[in-house]
Design a protein around this motif. Sequence first.
Motif, mmCIF file in Angstrom:
data_model
loop_
_atom_site.group_PDB
_atom_site.id
_atom_site.type_symbol
_atom_site.label_atom_id
_atom_site.label_comp_id
_atom_site.label_asym_id
_atom_site.label_seq_id
_atom_site.Cartn_x
_atom_site.Cartn_y
_atom_site.Cartn_z
ATOM 1 N N GLY A 104 -0.107 -23.022 16.495
ATOM 2 C CA GLY A 104 -0.034 -22.689 18.032
ATOM 3 C C GLY A 104 -0.011 -21.255 18.276
ATOM 4 O O GLY A 104 -0.484 -20.907 19.016
ATOM 5 N N LEU A 105 0.978 -20.601 17.251
ATOM 6 C CA LEU A 105 1.188 -19.341 17.393
ATOM 7 C C LEU A 105 -0.213 -18.556 17.020
ATOM 8 O O LEU A 105 -0.636 -17.586 17.666
ATOM 9 C CB LEU A 105 2.361 -18.698 16.536
ATOM 10 C CG LEU A 105 3.536 -19.052 16.885
ATOM 11 C CD1 LEU A 105 4.711 -18.927 15.797
ATOM 12 C CD2 LEU A 105 3.942 -18.573 18.121
ATOM 13 N N VAL A 106 -0.922 -18.957 16.189
ATOM 14 C CA VAL A 106 -2.226 -18.256 15.898
ATOM 15 C C VAL A 106 -3.323 -18.388 17.008
ATOM 16 O O VAL A 106 -4.000 -17.510 17.363
ATOM 17 C CB VAL A 106 -2.774 -18.756 14.575
ATOM 18 C CG1 VAL A 106 -4.376 -18.263 14.463
ATOM 19 C CG2 VAL A 106 -1.622 -18.610 13.343
ATOM 20 N N ILE A 107 -3.332 -19.607 17.548
ATOM 21 C CA ILE A 107 -4.333 -19.950 18.573
ATOM 22 C C ILE A 107 -3.899 -19.304 19.793
ATOM 23 O O ILE A 107 -4.683 -18.588 20.325
ATOM 24 C CB ILE A 107 -4.191 -21.603 18.929
ATOM 25 C CG1 ILE A 107 -4.941 -22.196 17.628
ATOM 26 C CG2 ILE A 107 -5.083 -21.758 20.178
ATOM 27 C CD1 ILE A 107 -4.760 -23.510 17.643
ATOM 28 N N HIS A 108 -2.700 -19.102 20.167
ATOM 29 C CA HIS A 108 -2.231 -18.356 21.337
ATOM 30 C C HIS A 108 -2.350 -16.578 21.075
ATOM 31 O O HIS A 108 -2.989 -16.160 22.177
ATOM 32 C CB HIS A 108 -0.784 -18.503 21.328
ATOM 33 C CG HIS A 108 -0.100 -17.761 22.585
ATOM 34 N ND1 HIS A 108 -0.374 -18.129 23.817
ATOM 35 C CD2 HIS A 108 0.790 -16.600 22.433
ATOM 36 C CE1 HIS A 108 0.199 -17.121 24.700
ATOM 37 N NE2 HIS A 108 0.961 -16.100 23.898
ATOM 38 N N ALA A 109 -2.214 -16.502 19.958
ATOM 39 C CA ALA A 109 -2.477 -14.860 19.653
ATOM 40 C C ALA A 109 -4.337 -14.860 19.981
ATOM 41 O O ALA A 109 -4.771 -13.618 20.314
ATOM 42 C CB ALA A 109 -2.393 -14.261 18.196
ATOM 43 N N VAL A 110 -4.892 -15.565 19.305
ATOM 44 C CA VAL A 110 -6.539 -15.479 19.724
ATOM 45 C C VAL A 110 -6.717 -15.529 21.044
ATOM 46 O O VAL A 110 -7.896 -14.655 21.504
ATOM 47 C CB VAL A 110 -7.215 -16.477 18.660
ATOM 48 C CG1 VAL A 110 -8.721 -16.653 18.972
ATOM 49 C CG2 VAL A 110 -6.909 -16.192 17.066
ATOM 50 N N VAL A 111 -6.259 -16.471 21.628
ATOM 51 C CA VAL A 111 -6.683 -16.798 23.020
ATOM 52 C C VAL A 111 -6.275 -15.389 24.009
ATOM 53 O O VAL A 111 -7.161 -14.946 24.532
ATOM 54 C CB VAL A 111 -6.207 -18.232 23.725
ATOM 55 C CG1 VAL A 111 -6.273 -18.108 25.009
ATOM 56 C CG2 VAL A 111 -6.740 -19.022 22.949
ATOM 57 N N GLY A 112 -5.047 -15.042 23.776
ATOM 58 C CA GLY A 112 -4.565 -13.730 24.437
ATOM 59 C C GLY A 112 -5.234 -12.661 24.094
ATOM 60 O O GLY A 112 -5.751 -11.763 24.883
#
Length: 76
Positions: A48-56
């Motif tokens: 979730g943290l990795v995906i959030h960073a990519v989307v951000g």
Amino acid sequence: MSRQTRTRIHIVLSLAAPLMVLLGVSAMLQREGPDRWQTLPAILVGSGLVIHAVVGRRHRRHQLLIALRTTRSQED
């Protein structure tokens, strides 16, 4: 806190989420039976943290592109 120290902290923090996923996967491979479910939170949180960073990052780049296009069209 010096700039160099802050840079090192940011590097360590940027590696924290992928390392959490790696740790969860390696723990899952070592465990058997119902004990495997205990590794799922680490994998999900890290992912979730990795995906959030990519989307951000994509969102910030898109906003920058829009700002550049707006500035360029105003100059013409």
